[in-house]
Design a protein around this motif. Structure first.
Motif, mmCIF file in Angstrom:
data_model
loop_
_atom_site.group_PDB
_atom_site.id
_atom_site.type_symbol
_atom_site.label_atom_id
_atom_site.label_comp_id
_atom_site.label_asym_id
_atom_site.label_seq_id
_atom_site.Cartn_x
_atom_site.Cartn_y
_atom_site.Cartn_z
ATOM 1 N N CYS A 52 -67.119 -15.781 -3.002
ATOM 2 C CA CYS A 52 -67.625 -17.106 -2.609
ATOM 3 C C CYS A 52 -68.103 -17.112 -1.164
ATOM 4 N N LEU A 53 -67.307 -16.523 -0.271
ATOM 5 C CA LEU A 53 -67.682 -16.488 1.142
ATOM 6 C C LEU A 53 -68.926 -15.630 1.353
ATOM 7 N N LYS A 54 -69.021 -14.517 0.618
ATOM 8 C CA LYS A 54 -70.197 -13.651 0.728
ATOM 9 C C LYS A 54 -71.442 -14.392 0.241
ATOM 10 N N SER A 55 -71.317 -15.117 -0.872
ATOM 11 C CA SER A 55 -72.448 -15.896 -1.391
ATOM 12 C C SER A 55 -72.881 -16.964 -0.395
ATOM 13 N N ALA A 56 -71.917 -17.621 0.217
ATOM 14 C CA ALA A 56 -72.236 -18.650 1.210
ATOM 15 C C ALA A 56 -72.960 -18.031 2.398
ATOM 16 N N ALA A 57 -72.494 -16.844 2.828
ATOM 17 C CA ALA A 57 -73.146 -16.159 3.954
ATOM 18 C C ALA A 57 -74.577 -15.762 3.592
ATOM 19 N N ASN A 58 -74.803 -15.371 2.343
ATOM 20 C CA ASN A 58 -76.151 -15.005 1.893
ATOM 21 C C ASN A 58 -77.058 -16.223 1.758
ATOM 22 N N ALA A 59 -76.482 -17.372 1.424
ATOM 23 C CA ALA A 59 -77.272 -18.578 1.170
ATOM 24 C C ALA A 59 -77.777 -19.248 2.444
ATOM 25 N N ILE A 60 -77.116 -19.004 3.545
ATOM 26 C CA ILE A 60 -77.501 -19.664 4.796
ATOM 27 C C ILE A 60 -78.467 -18.766 5.552
ATOM 28 N N LYS A 61 -79.702 -19.177 5.628
ATOM 29 C CA LYS A 61 -80.726 -18.380 6.311
ATOM 30 C C LYS A 61 -80.534 -18.464 7.820
ATOM 31 N N GLY A 62 -80.716 -17.352 8.480
ATOM 32 C CA GLY A 62 -80.609 -17.313 9.930
ATOM 33 C C GLY A 62 -79.181 -17.336 10.434
ATOM 34 N N ILE A 63 -78.226 -17.022 9.561
ATOM 35 C CA ILE A 63 -76.823 -17.051 9.959
ATOM 36 C C ILE A 63 -76.548 -15.959 10.995
ATOM 37 N N ASP A 64 -75.735 -16.275 11.970
ATOM 38 C CA ASP A 64 -75.322 -15.310 12.990
ATOM 39 C C ASP A 64 -74.156 -14.518 12.396
ATOM 40 N N ALA A 65 -74.414 -13.263 12.019
ATOM 41 C CA ALA A 65 -73.405 -12.436 11.341
ATOM 42 C C ALA A 65 -72.153 -12.249 12.191
ATOM 43 N N GLY A 66 -72.323 -12.138 13.492
ATOM 44 C CA GLY A 66 -71.171 -11.974 14.380
ATOM 45 C C GLY A 66 -70.272 -13.188 14.375
ATOM 46 N N LYS A 67 -70.894 -14.365 14.430
ATOM 47 C CA LYS A 67 -70.105 -15.594 14.397
ATOM 48 C C LYS A 67 -69.473 -15.802 13.023
ATOM 49 N N ALA A 68 -70.184 -15.445 11.962
ATOM 50 C CA ALA A 68 -69.628 -15.570 10.611
ATOM 51 C C ALA A 68 -68.403 -14.675 10.464
ATOM 52 N N ALA A 69 -68.487 -13.446 10.965
ATOM 53 C CA ALA A 69 -67.365 -12.519 10.890
ATOM 54 C C ALA A 69 -66.178 -13.019 11.704
ATOM 55 N N GLY A 70 -66.443 -13.740 12.786
ATOM 56 C CA GLY A 70 -65.379 -14.248 13.641
ATOM 57 C C GLY A 70 -64.843 -15.607 13.233
ATOM 58 N N LEU A 71 -65.442 -16.211 12.206
ATOM 59 C CA LEU A 71 -65.026 -17.549 11.775
ATOM 60 C C LEU A 71 -63.556 -17.649 11.372
ATOM 61 N N PRO A 72 -63.029 -16.717 10.565
ATOM 62 C CA PRO A 72 -61.608 -16.839 10.211
ATOM 63 C C PRO A 72 -60.689 -16.850 11.434
ATOM 64 N N ALA A 73 -60.925 -15.960 12.375
ATOM 65 C CA ALA A 73 -60.095 -15.917 13.578
ATOM 66 C C ALA A 73 -60.228 -17.201 14.386
ATOM 67 N N ALA A 74 -61.451 -17.725 14.467
ATOM 68 C CA ALA A 74 -61.672 -18.963 15.214
ATOM 69 C C ALA A 74 -60.945 -20.148 14.569
ATOM 70 N N CYS A 75 -60.762 -20.064 13.252
ATOM 71 C CA CYS A 75 -60.069 -21.136 12.524
ATOM 72 C C CYS A 75 -58.581 -20.856 12.376
ATOM 73 N N GLY A 76 -58.118 -19.736 12.911
ATOM 74 C CA GLY A 76 -56.702 -19.403 12.817
ATOM 75 C C GLY A 76 -56.286 -18.886 11.449
ATOM 76 N N VAL A 77 -57.228 -18.291 10.732
ATOM 77 C CA VAL A 77 -56.961 -17.765 9.397
ATOM 78 C C VAL A 77 -57.158 -16.254 9.420
ATOM 79 N N ASN A 78 -56.283 -15.539 8.748
ATOM 80 C CA ASN A 78 -56.407 -14.085 8.684
ATOM 81 C C ASN A 78 -56.767 -13.690 7.257
ATOM 82 N N ILE A 79 -57.943 -13.110 7.076
ATOM 83 C CA ILE A 79 -58.345 -12.605 5.764
ATOM 84 C C ILE A 79 -58.605 -11.109 5.900
ATOM 85 N N PRO A 80 -58.391 -10.338 4.823
ATOM 86 C CA PRO A 80 -58.484 -8.880 4.922
ATOM 87 C C PRO A 80 -59.906 -8.316 4.846
#
Length: 93
Positions: A52-80
């Motif tokens: 689901c998260l990968k699909s969302a990342a693909n659906a948003i054009k112009g997404i900043d991959a670095g910020k997307a990768a850092g989103l869980p940490a910024a939200c205080g969530v740890n995903i593997p």
């Protein structure tokens, strides 16, 4: 194991918050509060969440991959895995 620790901390937090307002906290109350999160503990559901998260990342054009990768940490969530169009969700356990 890390997820189990987070769940234990969450349950303890719930107990601390609820205790002043209730005569006693029952295991049933704790179980009910945690029930929505339990499916994430299985590998199949973690893979589904990854997809689901990968699909969302693909659906948003112009997404900043670095910020997307850092989103869980910024939200205080740890995903593997990192949120990225290149993530291989089949390897998520």
């Amino acid at each position: 194991m890390e997820m189990a620790g987070k769940i234990a901390c969450f349950v303890l937090l719930c107990m601390v918050v609820v205790a002043p307002y209730a005569a006693a906290l029952s295991c049933g109350q704790v179980t009910s509060a945690m029930a929505p999160c339990v499916p994430y503990l299985t590998p199949a559901d973690r893979k589904t969440a990854c997809t689901c998260l990968k699909s969302a990342a693909n659906a948003i054009k112009g997404i900043d991959a670095g910020k997307a990768a850092g989103l869980p940490a910024a939200c205080g969530v740890n995903i593997p895995y990192k949120i990225s169009p290149s993530t291989d969700c089949s390897k998520v356990q």
